[in-house]
Motif scaffolding. Structure first.
Motif, mmCIF file in Angstrom:
data_model
loop_
_atom_site.group_PDB
_atom_site.id
_atom_site.type_symbol
_atom_site.label_atom_id
_atom_site.label_comp_id
_atom_site.label_asym_id
_atom_site.label_seq_id
_atom_site.Cartn_x
_atom_site.Cartn_y
_atom_site.Cartn_z
ATOM 1 N N UNK A 88 15.410 -10.150 1.209
ATOM 2 C CA UNK A 88 16.850 -10.384 1.187
ATOM 3 C C UNK A 88 17.204 -11.281 0.002
ATOM 4 N N UNK A 89 18.412 -11.134 -0.552
ATOM 5 C CA UNK A 89 18.871 -12.109 -1.556
ATOM 6 C C UNK A 89 19.323 -13.389 -0.858
ATOM 7 N N UNK A 90 18.894 -14.517 -1.363
ATOM 8 C CA UNK A 90 19.237 -15.794 -0.744
ATOM 9 C C UNK A 90 20.565 -16.294 -1.305
ATOM 10 N N UNK B 167 17.523 -22.016 2.271
ATOM 11 C CA UNK B 167 18.037 -20.921 3.103
ATOM 12 C C UNK B 167 17.522 -21.065 4.533
ATOM 13 N N UNK B 168 16.222 -21.299 4.687
ATOM 14 C CA UNK B 168 15.638 -21.407 6.021
ATOM 15 C C UNK B 168 16.129 -22.653 6.750
ATOM 16 N N UNK C 196 18.744 -11.153 -8.797
ATOM 17 C CA UNK C 196 19.417 -11.903 -9.861
ATOM 18 C C UNK C 196 20.530 -12.799 -9.326
ATOM 19 N N UNK C 197 21.143 -12.394 -8.202
ATOM 20 C CA UNK C 197 22.318 -13.130 -7.726
ATOM 21 C C UNK C 197 21.981 -14.212 -6.706
ATOM 22 N N UNK C 198 20.704 -14.583 -6.556
ATOM 23 C CA UNK C 198 20.354 -15.619 -5.600
ATOM 24 C C UNK C 198 20.923 -16.974 -6.012
ATOM 25 N N UNK C 199 21.419 -17.701 -5.026
ATOM 26 C CA UNK C 199 21.991 -19.030 -5.280
ATOM 27 C C UNK C 199 21.312 -20.124 -4.472
#
Length: 281
Positions: A109-111, A155-156, A146-149
């Motif tokens: 998944x993306x974060x 995240x966890x 590329x779009x992870x922030x």
């Protein structure tokens, strides 16, 4: 669940375990192998459950998927949990189904904040359906977005805070992802929200190469735990103290003696960590 070393329960070992009652702390099974109503697997698991604590590990909920987890699967899973009353139930931070089609993989998944809100809602819904809190496992990954922030530890941590779930810290997954994405696994461990960790996984990995010839590690679960993963485990114990720790070995399943030896190695490290926590030497 005791803060001891456990192992994944495999059919080739049923008889030996029941006859010998080996000194392991607990067993873990994959939920999807026990969703039928009866038969030899349930007979063996019922007998083993009388003598050992149990954890159940899911691989098919697709908690990160676009659609909510399948209701029929959730009902069958709830029945399994009610039947065996495991100390822990865990699932993966991943998706594996879409539009009614099920894939034989745990996909990343993306974060991002959007993904976080979605997954937190999914986890909350699953916990309500199952009538218990669950643990979410950090994945091994082979691609990045590329779009992870958000970093994976952040995240966890946010997922646990928003949903009330616990976390399963898979140290082999940390090492595999670190090698594949060129980050420091020790720094990852330092950032991980250990206060939410209730279970640890240790496993073996395979070494391959990507299309450019660069090293690529695969979370294979088909061999002994590697030396760098044991080192991460020692670092974890120095910070967090003993936690329930599983030896995962899911393919090319070894003899019981080999698997028990891996668990004994983990237990020795847990014992040392426990002694240090209580002022021993």
């Amino acid at each position: 669940m005791p803060a001891k070393a456990g192992v994944g329960l495999k059919p080739p070992h049923y008889r030996q375990i029941l006859e010998q009652r080996p000194p392991v702390g607990w067993f873990e099974v994959h939920a999807e192998n026990y969703l039928g109503a009866g038969g030899p697997p349930h007979a063996a698991l019922t007998a083993i459950r009388e003598h050992y604590p149990l954890s159940i590990h899911g691989v098919g909920l697709s908690i990160g998927g676009a659609q909510p987890p399948d209701r029929t699967h959730l009902r069958r899973l709830r029945a399994l949990l009610d039947r065996y009353q495991p100390a822990l139930f865990s699932e993966h931070l991943a998706w594996s189904s879409h539009g009614g089609r099920f894939l034989n993989d745990l996909l990343p998944l993306p974060y991002t904040e959007k993904t976080l809100a979605h997954v937190a809602a999914q986890v909350s819904g699953v916990q309500e359906a199952l009538g218990r809190p669950i643990l979410i496992e950090n994945p091994s990954t082979y691609v990045r977005f590329h779009d992870e922030t958000l970093s994976e530890p952040v995240f966890l941590a946010e997922l646990a805070a928003r949903s009330g779930c616990g976390l399963l810290l898979d140290l082999n997954n940390v090492y595999v992802s670190a090698a594949n994405h060129d980050f420091d696994p020790v720094a990852y461990l330092a950032a991980f929200p250990l206060e939410a960790a209730e279970e640890v996984h240790l496993a073996g990995h395979a070494t391959s190469a990507d299309d450019l010839g660069r090293p690529l590690l695969i979370d294979a679960h088909d061999r002994e735990v590697a030396a760098p993963v044991w080192a991460l485990f020692r670092a974890l114990l120095a910070r967090a103290g003993p936690l329930p720790t599983l030896i995962e070995w899911d393919s090319r399943v070894p003899t019981w003696e080999c698997l028990q030896a891996e668990a004994a190695r983990a237990q020795a490290l847990l014992d040392v960590a426990g002694d240090r926590r209580h002022g021993g030497h």
